[in-house]
Design an enzyme around this catalytic site. Structure first.
Site, PDB file in Angstrom:
ATOM      1  N   ARG A  86     -49.668 -16.715  18.714  1.00 38.47           N
ATOM      2  CA  ARG A  86     -50.972 -16.271  18.171  1.00 38.47           C
ATOM      3  C   ARG A  86     -52.064 -17.136  18.787  1.00 38.47           C
ATOM      4  NH1 ARG A  86     -51.299 -17.353  11.954  1.00 38.47           N
ATOM      5  NH2 ARG A  86     -49.552 -15.871  12.023  1.00 38.47           N
ATOM      6  N   HIS A 131     -47.967 -20.922  15.174  1.00 39.83           N
ATOM      7  CA  HIS A 131     -47.918 -19.725  16.020  1.00 39.83           C
ATOM      8  C   HIS A 131     -48.677 -19.945  17.340  1.00 39.83           C
ATOM      9  CE1 HIS A 131     -46.078 -16.692  13.341  1.00 39.83           C
ATOM     10  NE2 HIS A 131     -46.680 -17.326  12.351  1.00 39.83           N
ATOM     11  N   ASP A 138     -42.885 -14.708  12.712  1.00 46.19           N
ATOM     12  CA  ASP A 138     -42.847 -14.009  11.424  1.00 46.19           C
ATOM     13  C   ASP A 138     -41.905 -12.826  11.623  1.00 46.19           C
ATOM     14  OD1 ASP A 138     -44.839 -15.700  10.451  1.00 46.19           O
ATOM     15  OD2 ASP A 138     -46.458 -14.307  10.914  1.00 46.19           O
ATOM     16  N   GLU A 195     -44.023 -18.597   2.548  1.00 49.49           N
ATOM     17  CA  GLU A 195     -43.830 -17.245   3.104  1.00 49.49           C
ATOM     18  C   GLU A 195     -42.392 -17.072   3.581  1.00 49.49           C
ATOM     19  OE1 GLU A 195     -46.806 -17.445   6.215  1.00 49.49           O
ATOM     20  OE2 GLU A 195     -48.430 -17.010   4.816  1.00 49.49           O
ATOM     21  N   HIS A 198     -41.786 -16.576   7.625  1.00 52.37           N
ATOM     22  CA  HIS A 198     -42.346 -17.497   8.623  1.00 52.37           C
ATOM     23  C   HIS A 198     -41.382 -18.646   8.936  1.00 52.37           C
ATOM     24  CE1 HIS A 198     -45.924 -19.858  10.267  1.00 52.37           C
ATOM     25  NE2 HIS A 198     -45.110 -20.848   9.939  1.00 52.37           N
TER      26      HIS A 198
END
Ligand SMILES: C[C@@H](N)C(=O)N[C@H](C)C(=O)O
Ligand SMILES: [Zn+2]
Length: 223
Positions: A86, A131, A138, A195, A198
């Site tokens: 990301r 990320h 994810d 999460e 993740h």
């Protein structure tokens, strides 16, 4: 006197040599890169996602393929990734969105119980995300028929019920989360406590970096 600029983690606009497209290393892993489209908590394509493509540090991609192979051998289960590398500009887009109290179009679907201004403080979003180092993914489990397994909550449902150890989901989803965690841990991936989807690869080679090149196969250095 002149003030020295605050020190920031190294930010790099070029992909390092060790990044790969997951598709080239693990074509059997499904991809649904949500930030390249509008099915995400912001509700629009996120800055920097020029292609719906999973890019990762090569070691991380290879480890993920080992997870897929284990699951396939056990009972034909599979994996689907929602986000991989990301760029920092995407994280900056999340930050801008979080600062705008009027942008709540996707609240009911993604964060009905946690006020959006709390999402960073409560650990659902990170200003400096793993990320952006290419060592974090994810993802979810697929059953042998290729359907997403019920994990109790959906990807990016920012809520205490998405904490991997939450007692809220039924037994089936709780077991499925545990299976995903164990399969990932067997190849060096660690979870976070907010999460279930993740995971960060412990052996990630760019631990102190943050990259900002766009998500596009063209950015990869080949040869
Ligand atoms: C935004 C969500 N998919 C995620 O990855 N959250 C963690 C905390 C992160 O942003 O690194
Ligand atoms: Zn994540």
């Amino acid at each position: 006197g002149v003030l020295a600029p605050a020190r920031a983690p190294e930010r790099s606009d070029r992909a390092p040599a060790g990044f790969v497209a997951l598709r080239d290393v693990a074509p059997g892993i499904e991809q649904d890169i949500r930030y390249a489209g509008d099915r995400n908590f912001v509700g629009e394509p996120i800055d920097g996602y020029e292609e719906a493509e999973c890019l990762l540090a090569e070691e991380t991609a290879r480890a993920l393929e080992r997870v897929r192979r284990d699951l396939a051998r056990e009972d034909g289960s599979g994996l689907r990734v929602f986000d991989c590398y990301r760029p920092q500009r995407a994280v900056d887009h999340f930050l801008r969105w979080a600062d705008d109290p009027s942008a709540t179009e996707r609240r009911a679907e993604f964060y009905p119980r946690v006020p959006k201004e709390r999402l960073f403080d409560e650990g659902y979003l990170a200003e400096h995300s793993g990320h952006s180092r290419g060592g974090t993914v994810d993802l979810t489990l697929l059953d042998p028929e290729g359907r997403e397994v019920d994990m109790g909550t959906g990807f990016d449902f920012f809520d205490p019920a998405s904490h991997p150890g939450s007692p809220e989901p039924d037994e089936g989803p709780r077991r499925a989360r545990e299976r995903l965690r164990e399969a990932m841990a067997a190849h060096g991936f660690s979870p976070i406590d907010t999460e279930w989807w993740h995971f960060s690869h412990d052996g990630e080679p760019y631990a102190d970096r943050r990259f900002d090149f766009p998500v596009s196969r063209e950015e990869l250095r080949t040869g």
